[in-house]
Write a protein that holds these residues in place. Structure first.
Motif, mmCIF file in Angstrom:
data_model
loop_
_atom_site.group_PDB
_atom_site.id
_atom_site.type_symbol
_atom_site.label_atom_id
_atom_site.label_comp_id
_atom_site.label_asym_id
_atom_site.label_seq_id
_atom_site.Cartn_x
_atom_site.Cartn_y
_atom_site.Cartn_z
ATOM 1 N N ASN A 98 0.821 -1.210 0.000
ATOM 2 C CA ASN A 98 0.000 0.000 0.000
ATOM 3 C C ASN A 98 0.856 1.261 0.000
ATOM 4 O O ASN A 98 0.487 2.264 -0.598
ATOM 5 C CB ASN A 98 -0.987 -0.008 1.166
ATOM 6 C CG ASN A 98 -2.186 -0.871 0.850
ATOM 7 O OD1 ASN A 98 -2.957 -0.557 -0.046
ATOM 8 N ND2 ASN A 98 -2.323 -1.981 1.559
ATOM 9 N N ILE A 99 2.013 1.218 0.647
ATOM 10 C CA ILE A 99 2.939 2.351 0.577
ATOM 11 C C ILE A 99 3.423 2.527 -0.855
ATOM 12 O O ILE A 99 3.530 3.641 -1.371
ATOM 13 C CB ILE A 99 4.116 2.164 1.558
ATOM 14 C CG1 ILE A 99 3.628 2.338 3.002
ATOM 15 C CG2 ILE A 99 5.254 3.151 1.241
ATOM 16 C CD1 ILE A 99 4.663 1.998 4.054
ATOM 17 N N GLN A 100 3.693 1.406 -1.515
ATOM 18 C CA GLN A 100 4.123 1.460 -2.913
ATOM 19 C C GLN A 100 3.032 2.068 -3.785
ATOM 20 O O GLN A 100 3.303 2.899 -4.660
ATOM 21 C CB GLN A 100 4.479 0.062 -3.401
ATOM 22 C CG GLN A 100 4.880 0.061 -4.849
ATOM 23 C CD GLN A 100 4.833 -1.313 -5.448
ATOM 24 O OE1 GLN A 100 4.006 -2.123 -5.046
ATOM 25 N NE2 GLN A 100 5.698 -1.558 -6.403
ATOM 26 N N LYS A 101 1.779 1.685 -3.569
ATOM 27 C CA LYS A 101 0.663 2.263 -4.324
ATOM 28 C C LYS A 101 0.575 3.765 -4.077
ATOM 29 O O LYS A 101 0.311 4.540 -4.996
ATOM 30 C CB LYS A 101 -0.655 1.586 -3.948
ATOM 31 C CG LYS A 101 -0.784 0.174 -4.481
ATOM 32 C CD LYS A 101 -2.110 -0.426 -4.065
ATOM 33 C CE LYS A 101 -2.272 -1.842 -4.578
ATOM 34 N NZ LYS A 101 -3.559 -2.424 -4.165
ATOM 35 N N LEU A 102 0.820 4.166 -2.830
ATOM 36 C CA LEU A 102 0.822 5.580 -2.488
ATOM 37 C C LEU A 102 1.925 6.315 -3.253
ATOM 38 O O LEU A 102 1.700 7.400 -3.790
ATOM 39 C CB LEU A 102 1.009 5.767 -0.980
ATOM 40 C CG LEU A 102 1.149 7.204 -0.482
ATOM 41 C CD1 LEU A 102 -0.110 8.006 -0.782
ATOM 42 C CD2 LEU A 102 1.475 7.210 0.998
ATOM 43 N N MET A 103 3.097 5.713 -3.327
ATOM 44 C CA MET A 103 4.210 6.326 -4.061
ATOM 45 C C MET A 103 3.850 6.516 -5.531
ATOM 46 O O MET A 103 4.125 7.555 -6.128
ATOM 47 C CB MET A 103 5.478 5.473 -3.918
ATOM 48 C CG MET A 103 6.074 5.514 -2.520
ATOM 49 S SD MET A 103 7.372 4.275 -2.247
ATOM 50 C CE MET A 103 8.435 4.484 -3.641
ATOM 51 N N ARG A 104 3.234 5.510 -6.140
ATOM 52 C CA ARG A 104 2.835 5.614 -7.548
ATOM 53 C C ARG A 104 1.803 6.727 -7.739
ATOM 54 O O ARG A 104 1.873 7.493 -8.687
ATOM 55 C CB ARG A 104 2.262 4.296 -8.058
ATOM 56 C CG ARG A 104 3.312 3.279 -8.380
ATOM 57 C CD ARG A 104 2.664 2.168 -9.217
ATOM 58 N NE ARG A 104 3.631 1.199 -9.598
ATOM 59 C CZ ARG A 104 4.461 1.324 -10.634
ATOM 60 N NH1 ARG A 104 4.418 2.404 -11.371
ATOM 61 N NH2 ARG A 104 5.324 0.385 -10.927
ATOM 62 N N ALA A 105 0.841 6.786 -6.815
ATOM 63 C CA ALA A 105 -0.190 7.827 -6.901
ATOM 64 C C ALA A 105 0.444 9.210 -6.758
ATOM 65 O O ALA A 105 0.062 10.152 -7.468
ATOM 66 C CB ALA A 105 -1.265 7.607 -5.840
ATOM 67 N N MET A 106 1.415 9.339 -5.871
ATOM 68 C CA MET A 106 2.101 10.616 -5.687
ATOM 69 C C MET A 106 2.878 10.991 -6.942
ATOM 70 O O MET A 106 2.908 12.165 -7.339
ATOM 71 C CB MET A 106 3.026 10.546 -4.474
ATOM 72 C CG MET A 106 2.260 10.476 -3.152
ATOM 73 S SD MET A 106 3.282 10.051 -1.729
ATOM 74 C CE MET A 106 4.280 11.514 -1.565
ATOM 75 N N ASP A 107 3.501 10.013 -7.605
ATOM 76 C CA ASP A 107 4.217 10.273 -8.855
ATOM 77 C C ASP A 107 3.253 10.752 -9.937
ATOM 78 O O ASP A 107 3.546 11.692 -10.675
ATOM 79 C CB ASP A 107 4.954 9.015 -9.340
ATOM 80 C CG ASP A 107 6.197 8.709 -8.524
ATOM 81 O OD1 ASP A 107 6.654 9.596 -7.775
ATOM 82 O OD2 ASP A 107 6.698 7.569 -8.642
ATOM 83 N N LYS A 108 2.093 10.094 -10.031
ATOM 84 C CA LYS A 108 1.097 10.493 -11.030
ATOM 85 C C LYS A 108 0.594 11.899 -10.740
ATOM 86 O O LYS A 108 0.397 12.703 -11.649
ATOM 87 C CB LYS A 108 -0.067 9.505 -11.063
ATOM 88 C CG LYS A 108 0.295 8.175 -11.703
ATOM 89 C CD LYS A 108 -0.881 7.225 -11.689
ATOM 90 C CE LYS A 108 -0.487 5.873 -12.262
ATOM 91 N NZ LYS A 108 -1.590 4.917 -12.185
ATOM 92 N N GLN A 109 0.380 12.198 -9.461
ATOM 93 C CA GLN A 109 -0.089 13.530 -9.075
ATOM 94 C C GLN A 109 0.961 14.578 -9.433
ATOM 95 O O GLN A 109 0.637 15.635 -9.960
ATOM 96 C CB GLN A 109 -0.396 13.585 -7.580
ATOM 97 C CG GLN A 109 -0.888 14.944 -7.128
ATOM 98 C CD GLN A 109 -1.102 15.022 -5.628
ATOM 99 O OE1 GLN A 109 -0.560 14.228 -4.870
ATOM 100 N NE2 GLN A 109 -1.895 15.977 -5.213
ATOM 101 N N SER A 110 2.214 14.269 -9.177
ATOM 102 C CA SER A 110 3.299 15.186 -9.509
ATOM 103 C C SER A 110 3.338 15.452 -11.007
ATOM 104 O O SER A 110 3.502 16.587 -11.454
ATOM 105 C CB SER A 110 4.635 14.611 -9.034
ATOM 106 O OG SER A 110 5.697 15.433 -9.424
ATOM 107 N N SER A 111 3.161 14.403 -11.789
ATOM 108 C CA SER A 111 3.160 14.550 -13.243
ATOM 109 C C SER A 111 1.981 15.409 -13.692
ATOM 110 O O SER A 111 2.128 16.291 -14.542
ATOM 111 C CB SER A 111 3.095 13.172 -13.902
ATOM 112 O OG SER A 111 3.043 13.304 -15.295
ATOM 113 N N ALA A 112 0.812 15.160 -13.114
ATOM 114 C CA ALA A 112 -0.376 15.935 -13.473
ATOM 115 C C ALA A 112 -0.201 17.402 -13.087
ATOM 116 O O ALA A 112 -0.601 18.305 -13.835
ATOM 117 C CB ALA A 112 -1.619 15.345 -12.812
#
Length: 191
Positions: free
Chosen positions: A17-31
């Motif tokens: 779940n931490i890994q999923k959070l990291m991916r979501a944060m990366d996507k948010q940063s890109s957006a």
């Protein structure tokens, strides 16, 4: 007993779940980077970014009442500015006196053309035409739609600014579920 064997350890659940959070944060940063780039582009074109953001929200809502609220707020703001002693030009005072209660004020074909133009610019489907096919009104709507489509294609084909701002994951392809599983195994020390 088999139920316990199928239950993953709590540490694994937390780590994945931490890994999923990291991916979501990366996507948010890109957006966020993409948003900054679009706002910068609007600014370079001398388009008021606050106004453009407000219109984008209204387009997303597709709510005539929300549009009316914005117009009422702007009208009240102009009235209050005048009351507060700010000098307003005749053009500013007349700004919201553009509408008429007379439904015949704008010819139906002109309105259809304008609506079609907007639909084409927004990338909507030609099937969105609400006018009976083969009528002068539908023909005008389609004429406007095709003009709007051409304008949209021209704008979208324009070369973007050289200094595109991107998020942290620039250049990375979007991962699949298999990539998530592989990353989770890496994080757990499995290979």
């Amino acid at each position: 007993m088999s139920e316990l064997q199928n239950t993953p350890p709590n540490d694994a659940v937390i780590l994945i779940n931490i890994q999923k959070l990291m991916r979501a944060m990366d996507k948010q940063s890109s957006a966020q980077g993409e948003l900054r780039n679009v706002l910068k582009h609007l600014d370079e074109k001398s388009i008021n970014t606050k106004a453009a953001s407000k219109v984008a929200k209204l387009l997303k809502k597709q709510d005539d009442d929300a549009v009316e609220e914005v117009i009422q707020e702007m009208t009240a703001t102009l009235q209050l500015l005048e009351i507060a002693g700010f000098k307003l030009t005749k053009q500013q005072k007349d700004l919201f006196d553009l509408t008429s209660d007379d439904p015949e004020a704008e010819p139906v074909e002109d309105k259809a053309y304008r609506e079609g133009l907007l639909a084409g610019r927004l990338g909507e489907d030609e099937a969105e035409c609400k006018h009976a096919l083969g009528t002068a009104t539908s023909n005008k709507w389609l004429e406007g739609f095709r003009q709007g489509e051409d304008e949209r294609k021209a704008v979208l084909s324009m070369k973007p600014a050289a200094d595109v701002i991107k998020g942290d994951d620039a250049g990375e392809e979007q991962g699949s579920e298999d990539d998530d599983d592989a990353d989770a195994k890496d994080a757990l020390g499995e290979v």
